[in-house]
Design a protein around this motif. Structure first.
Motif, mmCIF file in Angstrom:
data_model
loop_
_atom_site.group_PDB
_atom_site.id
_atom_site.type_symbol
_atom_site.label_atom_id
_atom_site.label_comp_id
_atom_site.label_asym_id
_atom_site.label_seq_id
_atom_site.Cartn_x
_atom_site.Cartn_y
_atom_site.Cartn_z
ATOM 1 N N LEU A 14 46.196 37.697 34.617
ATOM 2 C CA LEU A 14 45.102 38.594 35.012
ATOM 3 C C LEU A 14 45.263 39.045 36.470
ATOM 4 C CD1 LEU A 14 42.053 36.866 33.298
ATOM 5 C CD2 LEU A 14 43.030 39.091 32.722
ATOM 6 N N ASN A 15 45.721 38.126 37.308
ATOM 7 C CA ASN A 15 45.961 38.496 38.706
ATOM 8 C C ASN A 15 46.998 39.620 38.795
ATOM 9 O OD1 ASN A 15 45.791 38.148 41.627
ATOM 10 N ND2 ASN A 15 47.809 37.223 41.460
ATOM 11 N N HIS A 16 48.087 39.485 38.031
ATOM 12 C CA HIS A 16 49.112 40.538 38.003
ATOM 13 C C HIS A 16 48.546 41.825 37.399
ATOM 14 C CE1 HIS A 16 52.309 38.095 39.487
ATOM 15 N NE2 HIS A 16 52.318 37.267 38.462
ATOM 16 N N PHE A 17 47.763 41.685 36.330
ATOM 17 C CA PHE A 17 47.237 42.853 35.617
ATOM 18 C C PHE A 17 46.368 43.709 36.535
ATOM 19 C CE2 PHE A 17 44.012 44.960 33.030
ATOM 20 C CZ PHE A 17 44.791 45.611 32.084
ATOM 21 N N TYR A 18 45.457 43.063 37.272
ATOM 22 C CA TYR A 18 44.556 43.823 38.131
ATOM 23 C C TYR A 18 45.268 44.421 39.334
ATOM 24 C CZ TYR A 18 40.739 41.985 35.325
ATOM 25 O OH TYR A 18 39.915 41.699 34.291
ATOM 26 N N LYS A 19 46.456 43.906 39.644
ATOM 27 C CA LYS A 19 47.263 44.485 40.716
ATOM 28 C C LYS A 19 48.304 45.461 40.171
ATOM 29 C CE LYS A 19 46.659 40.636 43.923
ATOM 30 N NZ LYS A 19 47.312 39.549 44.694
ATOM 31 N N LYS A 20 48.169 45.775 38.864
ATOM 32 C CA LYS A 20 49.028 46.741 38.173
ATOM 33 C C LYS A 20 50.490 46.301 38.097
ATOM 34 C CE LYS A 20 46.054 50.705 39.208
ATOM 35 N NZ LYS A 20 45.959 52.063 39.744
ATOM 36 N N ARG A 21 50.713 44.997 38.131
ATOM 37 C CA ARG A 21 52.067 44.473 37.916
ATOM 38 C C ARG A 21 52.162 44.086 36.438
ATOM 39 N NH1 ARG A 21 51.169 41.716 43.204
ATOM 40 N NH2 ARG A 21 50.620 39.824 42.080
ATOM 41 N N TYR A 22 52.335 45.115 35.590
ATOM 42 C CA TYR A 22 52.173 44.916 34.156
ATOM 43 C C TYR A 22 53.304 44.097 33.528
ATOM 44 C CZ TYR A 22 48.665 48.501 34.887
ATOM 45 O OH TYR A 22 47.588 49.194 35.344
ATOM 46 N N LEU A 23 54.505 44.200 34.070
ATOM 47 C CA LEU A 23 55.608 43.410 33.528
ATOM 48 C C LEU A 23 55.337 41.916 33.714
ATOM 49 C CD1 LEU A 23 58.403 42.996 32.342
ATOM 50 C CD2 LEU A 23 59.376 43.381 34.617
#
Length: 512
Positions: free
Chosen positions: A64-73
């Motif tokens: 979720l931390n990556h997702f909200y920072k748009k680091r989708y991979l």
């Protein structure tokens, strides 16, 4: 000892029950042992469940931390790991579906949201996401038909190659020379595995060969994001940009590919071609030389350098000749030297180069000498202020320490003479003596250039001079036939000022 219930209440209850049983049946050792084993098993089951739950939640939280920072991979990898650890975790499936959705893989997103709802029917967020996608697909007829067409193509391919993956089918189509079908299969494989750089790279190659440069560039760039240090992918991006005539960006890509893999000759050579396309011939020649240094047998690099040298030689010859005619000898010398270095010119032009180079270098040396003298005279002028208290009498009394030193003197002109074809003025620094009979306080001034024809330049003027003592000689006034009793100092002027009565402004001459 009783385990605190606030940690794990169910386990605490079991332990309390076991302790009460143990006190009642202390005389039953076998029963006691069985109960202890039972308790250990229960504890292990609870501990394992806690560890798994914590591991899954950790993957979800990090994702979720990556997702909200748009680091989708990175988010995809974490959510995928959470699903693999606990396939029945609805939150993990829901989060994975959100990544698919934001990346445009709606079919995969729908599947994950449906799994999340099957595991947890009251999962309202999953329900809303699912309904939103279905509503969007129903209103977008083109997307719906496209998905249906893909599914039909997939069924057909499954019949042709039963039990194979999309990537395997693509490779089989390539072996048969069926490029369009191979591209379709690779596109299917890319949707199934959106973070597989190898598939994107293959698609980029196929689209490039087919001439679809925009699709090739998109796939190569997607592959580059997944494998940022793959020099081959970066080179392929540069090649696509080169084919699209985006030479500036091609230079950027080829330069990066060459930096990632200095021995990648094709990247070094392609960088030379990109520079040449931009008209940056010096940079281009440097790249071809670099290729030849790595592989002296490179026929392409040697041919390009030879052709480029001839073209550059004539270009430098033309520009150098222009600056020579303009009198800008510094630029002319630099460009003509390059023309000589690159060669490839006819004998007549080479002869002209030699003649112009000789003349240009003569004038450059003359200019450098003038600059050197000017700088030296500026320094003398500055130093003369330091020695302004040195008098003519001091120098006459002991000349040796003062020869070559800077001085600043002034007085009235007494007479003039000529030496080596130039006029000299002799100046008296002591107005209390009669210069018709005493020249012991005079000094001579040597001028580096001819004096101007100006009425202030006269034996009736007051003269101030800044300069360097260059010698000593006896002064002789031809008009009064008076000679100094000792040798007087001769000063080479760096700056001289003539002041004459009835003239408002003095005349200052500077020789620097």
């Amino acid at each position: 000892m009783k385990t605190p219930d606030f940690l794990f209440p169910p386990i605490g209850g079991i332990l309390s029950w076991f302790e009460s049983y143990d006190q009642k049946d202390a005389n039953k050792p076998m029963g006691n042992i069985r109960l202890r084993f039972l308790l250990v098993g229960v504890l292990l089951i609870f501990s394992a469940g806690i560890v798994v739950a914590e591991s899954v939640q950790l993957h979800i939280d990090v994702g979720l931390n990556h997702f909200y920072k748009k680091r989708y991979l990175e988010a995809f990898k974490e959510f995928k790991a959470a699903v693999e650890v606990d396939p029945k975790n609805s939150e993990a499936h829901f989060s994975l579906g959100r990544v698919y959705k934001v990346q445009g893989f709606f079919k995969e997103a729908v599947l994950e949201f449906e799994v999340a709802l099957a595991l947890n029917p009251s999962y309202l967020q999953a329900r809303r996401e699912l309904d939103q996608i279905k509503s969007s697909l129903e209103s977008d007829v083109g997307t719906k038909l496209k998905i249906q067409g893909q599914e039909e193509a997939t069924r057909q391919r499954d019949q042709d190659f039963p039990g194979s993956t999309p990537e395997q089918r693509a490779q089989e189509f390539l072996r048969k020379g069926q490029t369009s079908q191979a591209i379709a299969s690779y596109e299917e494989a890319a949707k199934a595995d959106p973070f597989n750089g190898r598939i994107r790279k293959a698609l980029g190659f196929l689209y490039f060969n087919r001439g679809d440069l925009s699709a090739a560039l998109k796939n190569y760039e997607d592959a580059g994001k997944l494998s940022p240090n793959d020099a081959e992918i970066v080179y392929a991006i540069g090649l696509t940009r080169m084919r699209s005539r985006d030479f500036e960006q091609a230079v950027v890509s080829f330069s990066r590919a060459a930096a990632l893999s200095p021995d990648l000759l094709k990247a070094q050579f392609a960088l030379g071609e990109a520079y040449e396309a931009l008209g940056r011939f010096e940079d281009s020649a440097f790249q071809y030389k670099k290729v030849i240094a790595i592989n002296p047998q490179s026929k392409e690099a040697n041919n390009r350098l030879r052709e480029l040298s001839g073209r550059m030689g004539y270009n430098y010859f033309s520009r150098g000749g222009y600056y020579y005619q303009q009198g800008d000898y510094d630029k002319a010398e630099a460009l003509l030297s390059l023309a000589k270095q690159f060669g490839g010119l006819p004998e007549g032009q080479n002869r002209q180069i030699e003649e112009m180079l000789g003349a240009a270098r003569y004038w450059i040396r003359k200019k450098q000498e003038a600059t050197r003298v000017s700088d030296q005279r500026k320094e003398i002028r500055q130093q003369s202020y330091i020695n302004k208290n040195v008098t003519v009498a001091d120098v006459v009394g002991n000349p040796a320490p003062y020869i070559g030193n800077s001085v600043e003197w002034e007085g009235w002109a007494v007479f003039s003479d000529e030496a080596k074809g130039r006029t000299r003025y002799f100046v008296n620094t002591n107005n209390k003596v009669n210069t018709n009979s005493n020249l012991d306080f005079t000094f001579g001034i040597l001028f580096p250039k001819d004096l101007p024809n100006d009425p202030r330049v006269s034996v009736y003027s007051q003269i101030q001079v800044k300069g360097k003592i260059v010698g000593m000689e006896k002064a002789f006034n031809n008009w009064s036939q008076t000679q100094s009793s000792r040798r007087q100092p001769i000063v080479e002027a760096t700056e001289v000022t003539f002041t004459r009565d009835n003239y408002e402004q003095p005349l200052t001459l500077r020789y620097y």
